[in-house]
Design an enzyme around this catalytic site. Structure first.
Site, PDB file in Angstrom:
ATOM      1  N   PRO A  28      -2.259   1.523   4.151  1.00  0.00           N
ATOM      2  CA  PRO A  28      -1.604   0.403   4.182  1.00  0.00           C
ATOM      3  C   PRO A  28      -2.469  -0.726   4.485  1.00  0.00           C
ATOM      4  O   PRO A  28      -3.152  -0.537   5.590  1.00  0.00           O
ATOM      5  CB  PRO A  28      -0.336   0.582   5.148  1.00  0.00           C
ATOM      6  CG  PRO A  28       0.030   1.930   5.253  1.00  0.00           C
ATOM      7  CD  PRO A  28      -1.456   2.504   5.122  1.00  0.00           C
ATOM      8  N   LYS A  29      -2.336  -1.920   4.162  1.00  0.00           N
ATOM      9  CA  LYS A  29      -3.004  -3.284   4.586  1.00  0.00           C
ATOM     10  C   LYS A  29      -2.136  -3.866   5.625  1.00  0.00           C
ATOM     11  O   LYS A  29      -1.070  -4.619   5.196  1.00  0.00           O
ATOM     12  CB  LYS A  29      -3.547  -3.905   3.361  1.00  0.00           C
ATOM     13  CG  LYS A  29      -4.492  -5.098   3.855  1.00  0.00           C
ATOM     14  CD  LYS A  29      -4.712  -5.995   2.823  1.00  0.00           C
ATOM     15  CE  LYS A  29      -5.689  -7.061   3.136  1.00  0.00           C
ATOM     16  NZ  LYS A  29      -5.066  -7.939   3.915  1.00  0.00           N
TER      17      LYS A  29
END
Length: 348
Positions: A28-29
């Site tokens: 995930p960013k």
């Protein structure tokens, strides 16, 4: 004040689609501050991606790092602040404050978390090792040294494309996309060879309620440089939420005529642009109110704290939409709590 960087952070290349292949690891960013954390004995240093020293703004992370039983390590990760069941970038910005008493108060009320996604040093140097060796080392480090009582969490990672697609679809309330990293490469300090970022872009219909003239003239006249965008709240107040400046030069004279024809004394009835802030300048406070008549659909990557985080891109004009139809309802994000629940304190 800048500190001398001990290591440059690995950068990410922005791409439009998730890369596919066995050589990629997906994560995930997170929507926070990138941070390289180094501990050497009792000395802990927090370094931003640009080389800024962050120690004074996050004393709880310094204290938390000192509770970890390992005494020499370097972690790459993200600093986040959780409020209301999601990560808040505005809550994070409140930390960048000159008063030590204010920082201390916020650190106690809303402590930051460090989300670890890479381990560059532990018992030995790991930065020169490929990611397929660094990631298991990080998971082992988290299993041994992270606990529910400290402020460190293991950021999830997966080699499965469906997980990356799920994380991208769940972006909002603390994350804004997906990171893809090459498993076969060493830590690519200071370059974009080993990491790509994919953001989830959304669109919203906004009212044009003002504009700013550009710094350059065309045919010896001032022309529009950026459009000021607004959305209506539940009480019918029109709030400034951001801007769009990607206007083609050949369109600026006609657009300027169009907007100047509907100039008026006031447009925004709620929050207006040009208010005092640490980032405001004389030029940024100069803007022209216009009748809230025109609607444009814009593309954006993140909406937080009542406004678009970055500049938006105009997708199309919407003559079919009434200005009053442009409300905050369309930009309200889901909390992303499902993704936050995947954060772990160990490698299991």
């Amino acid at each position: 004040m800048k500190s001398r960087p001990t290591i440059e952070a690995m950068e990410a290349l922005s791409v439009e689609a998730i890369p596919i292949g066995e050589q990629w690891l997906y994560e995930p960013k997170w929507d926070g501050f990138r941070c390289l954390l180094k501990r050497d004995g009792r000395q802990v240093d927090l370094q931003s991606k640009s080389g800024q020293k962050l120690n004074r703004y996050f004393p709880e992370i310094i204290a938390g790092a000192l509770t970890i039983r390992a005494t020499s390590f370097v972690l790459d990760g993200e600093l986040v602040v959780q409020t209301g069941g999601q990560f808040s970038f505005d809550g994070l910005l409140q930390r960048i404050h000159p008063a030590a008493s204010r920082v201390k108060k916020l650190a106690a009320e809303t402590p930051a978390l460090f989300l670890a996604f890479d381990l560059l040093k532990s018992k030995s140097d790991l930065a020169s090792k490929p990611l397929f060796k660094r990631r298991p080392a990080l998971e082992d480090f988290a299993a041994r040294f992270f606990s529910k009582t400290n402020l460190f969490r293991l950021s999830p990672a997966s080699t499965k494309l469906r997980d990356a697609q799920r994380w991208l679809a769940a972006a909002g309330g603390g994350s804004d996309g997906v990171i893809a990293k090459r498993l076969d490469l060493a830590y690519q300090a200071g370059n974009r060879e080993g990491m790509q970022k994919i953001k989830r872009y959304r669109s919203a219909d906004c009212v044009i309620a003002g504009f700013r003239y550009g710094a350059s003239r065309q045919a010896r006249r001032q022309v529009v440089g950026s459009l000021l965008l607004g959305l209506y709240d539940d009480d019918g107040l029109l709030h400034h939420v951001g801007y769009s400046s990607g206007i083609k030069a050949q369109n600026k004279p006609a657009l300027t005529d169009k907007l100047e024809a509907i100039k008026q004394a006031q447009s925004f009835t709620g929050n207006a642009p040009g208010g005092p802030s640490r980032w405001s300048t004389k030029r940024s406070s100069e803007w022209q109110p216009i009748k809230p008549k025109f609607v444009v659909e814009v593309s954006y990557d993140h909406f937080t704290g009542g406004r678009f985080r970055h500049g938006t891109s105009i997708m199309r004009w919407r003559p079919d939409k009434k200005p009053r139809q442009c409300t905050f309802e369309q930009v309200r994000q889901k909390s992303g709590s499902a993704l936050l629940s995947e954060l772990r304190v160990d490698g299991g």
